[in-house]
Design a protein around this motif. Structure first.
Motif, mmCIF file in Angstrom:
data_model
loop_
_atom_site.group_PDB
_atom_site.id
_atom_site.type_symbol
_atom_site.label_atom_id
_atom_site.label_comp_id
_atom_site.label_asym_id
_atom_site.label_seq_id
_atom_site.Cartn_x
_atom_site.Cartn_y
_atom_site.Cartn_z
ATOM 1 N N UNK A 3 -12.116 2.107 3.134
ATOM 2 C CA UNK A 3 -11.285 2.253 1.938
ATOM 3 C C UNK A 3 -10.303 3.408 2.087
ATOM 4 N N UNK A 4 -10.697 4.437 2.862
ATOM 5 C CA UNK A 4 -9.780 5.563 3.063
ATOM 6 C C UNK A 4 -8.496 5.115 3.746
ATOM 7 N N UNK A 5 -8.587 4.071 4.599
ATOM 8 C CA UNK A 5 -7.389 3.573 5.286
ATOM 9 C C UNK A 5 -6.389 3.000 4.286
ATOM 10 N N UNK A 20 -6.473 -1.795 6.926
ATOM 11 C CA UNK A 20 -6.273 -2.211 8.314
ATOM 12 C C UNK A 20 -4.848 -2.694 8.540
ATOM 13 N N UNK A 21 -4.338 -3.506 7.607
ATOM 14 C CA UNK A 21 -2.956 -3.984 7.740
ATOM 15 C C UNK A 21 -1.980 -2.814 7.689
ATOM 16 N N UNK A 22 -2.244 -1.828 6.867
ATOM 17 C CA UNK A 22 -1.362 -0.668 6.738
ATOM 18 C C UNK A 22 -1.223 0.064 8.068
ATOM 19 N N UNK A 23 -2.311 0.141 8.827
ATOM 20 C CA UNK A 23 -2.288 0.863 10.103
ATOM 21 C C UNK A 23 -1.991 -0.047 11.288
ATOM 22 N N UNK A 24 -1.558 -1.272 11.019
ATOM 23 C CA UNK A 24 -1.114 -2.158 12.084
ATOM 24 C C UNK A 24 -2.173 -3.056 12.656
ATOM 25 N N UNK A 67 -5.751 -8.930 -1.279
ATOM 26 C CA UNK A 67 -5.678 -8.837 0.175
ATOM 27 C C UNK A 67 -4.562 -9.716 0.726
ATOM 28 N N UNK A 68 -4.343 -10.871 0.117
ATOM 29 C CA UNK A 68 -3.240 -11.728 0.565
ATOM 30 C C UNK A 68 -1.908 -11.012 0.411
ATOM 31 N N UNK A 69 -1.713 -10.350 -0.716
ATOM 32 C CA UNK A 69 -0.458 -9.607 -0.929
ATOM 33 C C UNK A 69 -0.241 -8.589 0.191
ATOM 34 N N UNK A 70 -1.298 -7.897 0.618
ATOM 35 C CA UNK A 70 -1.152 -6.889 1.665
ATOM 36 C C UNK A 70 -0.968 -7.529 3.040
#
Length: 769
Positions: free
Chosen positions: A561-563, A623-627, A686-689
């Motif tokens: 969650x921190x990610x 995870x998506x945020x960090x690639x 999650x789909x939006x992200x």
């Protein structure tokens, strides 16, 4: 699975008679004996077994939870019944034909507020017609929740498929308990009010309870003329059904709560003969204002079910609409849960976030109250409106034992403005924003070490006050329960995101000094966090720092969650991602709350190894945020596959941590809430992200960064994404060359909005007016 650790351990307290208004030591013998009778009637107790297969219907504040055959049994222990305002009014509702149980063929309950159970007869003897062969009678038990009349509206239709008439006896049995939901869950056993004996009046069966809080509560059963009294709480009808014909019987159960006893006593249906609403096989109307289309029908069904459940869980308070946390245990306003649910539906229903923010601001704590774990500026954890709360036997009127609701409040403020462009809300809630920030810096960080931590000040409050709030939910590597004060890893991340988010809003309003201060504080927190929470020998962030700033050296989902909030360094984020997707954490249906390698791991422990869809949605977004798009897509696939295995594609609150490879189906957690708000919003969020959708309503823009299609999809259409005063329809296609990165087509824009798509390396701007 028939027994497991229960979420009831969330509340490590029993009520204090010294705190409870009207719970004096001089409690009358009559009250005590009355309550004792209510607790023991029909062998019922307050411990609640599995509700995993239960039927749930809800509209407004009234909801029913029943067995799959429609029954609410009068024996055994259960949490089934008809509930209103934290009170179980009805606890027995049984149907028998010629004294025998019916055979359940199936049920249609997917529409949320209405449904039907299909029943038939076993082979049975009758006095006049001999044997009735099995499967001769078709009995449809239709039911609907009608919030306008505060009633459960039922209808029985008996159809005779045989070639001779049949006469049979139909028996109905009822009982009312008027137990507070905390009693049903076995958390409180407090002598309270008194109940009158059941009474019959011209076809009406009435149950009446006089609460210690000064409110009278009644349940009135309205039966058609065919029924006559059988005993104090049962009715019987002799029904003749001709060959190839049918017979219909309407039944209404009216719920009333008022300080006016005459009003409660005189409840009658408006129209005894009105038809029961027909059941719907699909959710009614568009799900949260958005519609979806795809080559994956399982995806469309799961998305629409999730948003429909969020709509179903809507409730109102003080003229504001919010999303209640879940049925049956948490059908009320929660700070954390209602904020997360509002965040999940922001692209489709931003008015929910607006109302939730105003509502929570109205309850923001103004003073220190150790009984309620309240401190100035703190956002509530939970508001209860039942008898126990009214007499102050529990501190939930409201209770403030949540360490993360306050930073989440600020996150939702910033996200709401980003989606809507409504900067005026930020101005109107300015004092509440400042007070929330002050709570974070002073009461939340009472020792001045720069971290928000918790320790309950109430002898009757929650031991753990993060989202893993069960009594044994926070442990060290040896399985020992952590010692407060406790600074959770994800809470520091929430604070980081909250300060950055509102800093941008202060800058927009011209308060650059405050914006710059918050930016500096967030930067300092990020540096400090990466130093103190990282455990090199573990290769992961600690779940928390306990007393004396000792890290809890366990691999947990909290680190994921921190990610989501962006506080992790890229190098450490990569190692966290690796841990989360390893076999000890990823079950195939999602990331477990705790690693299998931890001594305290338990796949059926509430927070000790189970899988929570909302937790996974945050992890996937991080995870998506960090690639790590492939890893995020793998989580999405696991959650979607789980949804396809549950009835009506409805994601429950959680499921057990047993692996997908071993069982091939998600193993249910017996007493998980369903529907549950943040579970219902998990897949849309999650789909939006995954799609990389980032709002910029203040600039009239929608940015789509490196859009990723979930695994197994070739195309997806999302219609009705709202940004500011505009809305947009998007179509995403997997390129012919393969790969997960999607090509985006802006199908339609209503209003003025620029849509910018960034594929990484090459970017293009597509616009619409």
């Amino acid at each position: 699975i028939t027994a497991c650790a229960s979420p009831d351990v969330r509340y490590a307290y029993m009520s204090s008679p010294a705190r409870a208004a009207g719970a004096e030591q001089g409690q009358s013998r009559r009250d005590s004996q009355s309550r004792k009778h209510r607790a023991s009637s029909h062998g019922l107790s307050s411990v609640s077994p599995s509700i995993a297969d239960a039927i749930v219907l809800k509209q407004g504040d009234l909801f029913l939870i029943a067995n799959p055959d429609g029954q609410v049994p009068g024996t055994g222990t259960h949490g089934l019944g008809l509930y209103y305002h934290d009170c179980r009014f009805l606890r027995t509702y049984e149907l028998r034909l010629n004294g025998e149980s019916l055979v359940c063929l199936g049920a249609t309950v997917s529409s949320g507020d209405r449904g039907a159970v299909q029943l038939t007869n076993p082979e049975m003897e009758t006095e006049g017609a001999g044997k009735i062969p099995r499967d001769t009678l078709d009995i449809e038990w239709s039911r609907a929740i009608d919030a306008s009349s505060n009633a459960l509206v039922d209808g029985l239709r008996l159809r005779n498929w045989g070639h001779q008439p049949f006469e049979c006896e139909l028996d109905l049995r009822f009982d009312a308990g008027f137990e507070d939901v905390f009693e049903v869950r076995g958390l409180i056993h407090e002598p309270l009010g008194t109940m009158d004996p059941p009474t019959w009046d011209d076809g009406l069966l009435r149950f009446l309870y006089h609460g210690k809080d000064g409110l009278a509560r009644s349940l009135t059963v309205c039966l058609p003329p065919e029924f006559a009294r059988a005993d104090a709480s049962s009715a019987r009808a002799t029904i003749r059904v001709d060959a190839r014909q049918e017979h219909r019987l309407p039944i209404h159960l009216l719920v009333r709560e008022s300080a006016d006893q005459n009003e409660v006593r005189s409840a009658r249906p408006v129209d005894d003969g009105r038809p029961v609403p027909e059941p719907r096989s699909e959710p009614d109307g568009e799900a949260g204002g958005a519609t979806f289309a795809s080559d994956s029908q399982s995806l469309v069904r799961a998305l629409e079910r999730g948003l429909a459940d969020l709509r179903l869980l809507r409730s109102t308070l003080r003229g504001r609409t919010f999303i209640a946390a879940g049925i049956p245990w948490y059908a009320t306003l929660f700070g954390r849960d209602s904020l997360i649910a509002a965040l999940q539906v922001l692209p489709f229903a931003p008015e929910i976030a607006r109302d939730t923010l105003y509502l929570l601001a109205g309850f923001q704590a103004e003073r220190v109250d150790q009984w309620k774990d309240a401190e100035p500026g703190k956002v509530l954890h939970e508001l209860r409106v039942g008898e126990l709360a009214h007499i102050d036997a529990i501190p939930h009127s409201p209770y403030y034992g949540s360490v993360d609701a306050t930073p989440l409040f600020l996150i939702v403020v910033a996200e709401y403005v980003a989606w809507t462009g409504d900067l005026a809300l930020f101005g109107e809630l300015g004092d509440h924003v400042h007070r929330a920030l002050d709570w974070i810096d002073h009461y939340g960080d009472s020792d001045g070490d720069g971290y928000v931590e918790y320790r309950s000040t109430s002898q009757h409050g929650l031991v753990n006050q993060g989202w893993k709030d069960s009594g044994d939910g926070i442990i060290d590597e040896h399985g020992r329960i952590a010692t407060p004060p406790i600074a959770m890893v994800e809470v520091q991340a929430y604070v980081y995101a909250a300060k950055l988010g509102v800093a941008s809003l202060f800058a927009r309003r011209g308060d650059h000094a405050t914006a710059e201060r918050l930016q500096r504080e967030a930067d300092a927190l990020r540096d400090r966090f990466d130093r103190d929470f990282w455990v090199e020998s573990l290769g992961c962030y600690a779940m928390a720092l306990e007393a004396r700033k000792q890290p809890l050296r366990v691999v947990s989902s909290n680190a994921g969650q921190a990610l989501w909030c962006g506080i992790a360094s890229p190098a450490h984020a990569a190692r966290v991602a690796e841990h989360l997707m390893a076999d000890d954490m990823f079950s195939g249906w999602g990331v477990r709350t705790l690693s299998q390698d931890c001594e305290g791991y338990n796949p059926i422990g509430y927070h000790l190894g189970t899988v929570w869809p909302h937790d996974n949605a945050f992890i996937g977004a991080g995870l998506k945020r960090y690639g790590f798009a492939a890893e995020a897509s793998r989580i999405f696939d696991g959650i979607l596959a789980a949804a396809s295995e549950f009835d009506h594609n409805r994601l429950p609150e959680l499921w057990t941590g047993f692996s997908r490879a071993r069982y091939g189906t998600p193993i249910r957690y017996p007493i998980a809430c369903h529907p549950q708000a943040w579970a219902a919003g998990s897949l849309p969020f999650l789909l939006r992200h995954l799609l990389g959708v980032e709002p910029g309503a203040l600039d009239g823009r929608l940015h789509i960064r490196q859009p990723t299609l979930p695994r197994g999809l070739d195309w997806l259409e999302v219609r009705g994404v709202r940004v500011g005063t505009a809305s947009v329809d998007l179509r995403l296609d997997r390129p012919a060359s393969g790969g997960d990165q999607a090509r985006v087509d802006v199908a339609r824009v209503r209003g003025k909005l620029d849509v910018r798509v960034d594929y990484g390396g090459d970017s293009a701007q597509e616009g619409g007016v």
